[in-house]
Design a protein around this motif. Structure first.
Motif, PDB file in Angstrom:
ATOM      1  N   SER A   1      43.861 -13.906   2.287  1.00 56.34           N
ATOM      2  CA  SER A   1      42.563 -14.145   2.922  1.00 56.34           C
ATOM      3  C   SER A   1      42.441 -13.362   4.220  1.00 56.34           C
ATOM      4  O   SER A   1      41.396 -12.746   4.500  1.00 56.34           O
ATOM      5  CB  SER A   1      42.395 -15.642   3.191  1.00 56.34           C
ATOM      6  N   ARG A  60      41.875  -9.696   3.287  1.00 54.71           N
ATOM      7  CA  ARG A  60      40.536  -9.455   2.755  1.00 54.71           C
ATOM      8  C   ARG A  60      39.513  -9.323   3.889  1.00 54.71           C
ATOM      9  O   ARG A  60      38.616  -8.470   3.847  1.00 54.71           O
ATOM     10  CB  ARG A  60      40.144 -10.590   1.815  1.00 54.71           C
ATOM     11  N   GLU A  81      39.468  -3.507  -2.720  1.00 52.68           N
ATOM     12  CA  GLU A  81      39.529  -4.938  -2.443  1.00 52.68           C
ATOM     13  C   GLU A  81      40.716  -5.568  -3.150  1.00 52.68           C
ATOM     14  O   GLU A  81      41.247  -5.005  -4.118  1.00 52.68           O
ATOM     15  CB  GLU A  81      38.236  -5.618  -2.904  1.00 52.68           C
ATOM     16  N   ARG A 138      36.550  -1.184  -5.158  1.00 54.73           N
ATOM     17  CA  ARG A 138      35.476  -2.164  -5.050  1.00 54.73           C
ATOM     18  C   ARG A 138      34.376  -1.874  -6.055  1.00 54.73           C
ATOM     19  O   ARG A 138      33.956  -0.734  -6.208  1.00 54.73           O
ATOM     20  CB  ARG A 138      34.906  -2.144  -3.609  1.00 54.73           C
TER      21      ARG A 138
END
Length: 224
Positions: free
Chosen positions: A195, A198, A209, A223
């Motif tokens: 997290s 990201r 990503e 992405r």
């Protein structure tokens, strides 16, 4: 990058572990030769730092056993034995390098980088995937729009993802390589660091990503 340190002097071992972790390595520490071989058989390491004078099995026996198994794992002997004959024997037994105590932190880190360079298969200190670059010297993640200096575990996780783009990496592998066998960390800690990464990738306008595959792991993808 994950290293095994085999050093029976515990105060020195703790100091070396602190140095390596500060330099963004993941480290497991063992204190005798038998334990070193057990960890090497069970683990997945990028390098071994090996003392020669250890209980149960000495370092040369560990090294010769490792090479007899066919392992090409980079090995740095770190020892107080400084005679030329000791260095020759260590190198002839299969060590990649030999450093005597006392040593400087800068030299230790330089020798580790040198012996593991072929393992990383990277011609420079930088890894690039899409429009993002990870500098393994400064621990900086950058894109054309900016940069972040990554914390230790963030850096190690993203390095693993960028060295294996589009490959699914199980959460268990992150836990094993970065937190180590002796850690009490649980799998959800991997999600927490994913997290963090990201958010940094999004802030940098990355064209890649980190995708999650349910009950399987994570991969670095272009992405959509």
């Amino acid at each position: 990058m994950r290293l095994l340190l085999a050093e029976d002097e515990r105060s020195l071992s703790r100091a070396i572990v602190a140095i390596l972790q500060h330099s963004h390595y993941s480290v497991d520490a063992v204190y005798d030769g038998e334990e070193a071989l057990a960890y090497l058989e069970a683990g997945n390491y990028d390098g071994l730092i090996l003392d020669l004078m250890m209980p149960k099995l000495d370092g040369l026996t560990v090294l010769r056993t490792l090479r007899a198994r066919g392992s090409r794992l980079p090995v740095l002997i770190l020892t107080a034995k400084s005679e030329i004959s000791d260095k020759v024997e260590g190198l002839d037994s299969g060590a990649n390098d030999y450093l005597t105590k006392p040593f400087s932190t800068a030299e230790l880190l330089a020798r580790i980088r040198a012996m593991t360079r072929s393992q990383t298969a990277q011609p420079t200190s930088r890894i690039q995937v899409g429009n993002i670059t990870l500098d393994r010297t400064t621990f900086e993640l950058s894109s054309p729009t900016g940069s972040f200096r990554l914390a230790n575990k963030e850096f190690q996780m993203l390095e693993l993802l960028m060295n294996n783009p589009r490959q699914l990496i199980p959460s268990e592998r992150f836990l094993e390589r970065i937190w180590g066998y002796d850690s009490n960390a649980e799998l959800n800690v991997v999600w927490v660091y994913i997290s963090y990464l990201r958010k940094k990738l999004a802030a940098l306008g990355a064209d890649v990503e980190i995708r999650a595959t349910r009950n399987a792991g994570y991969s670095l993808e272009a992405r959509a």
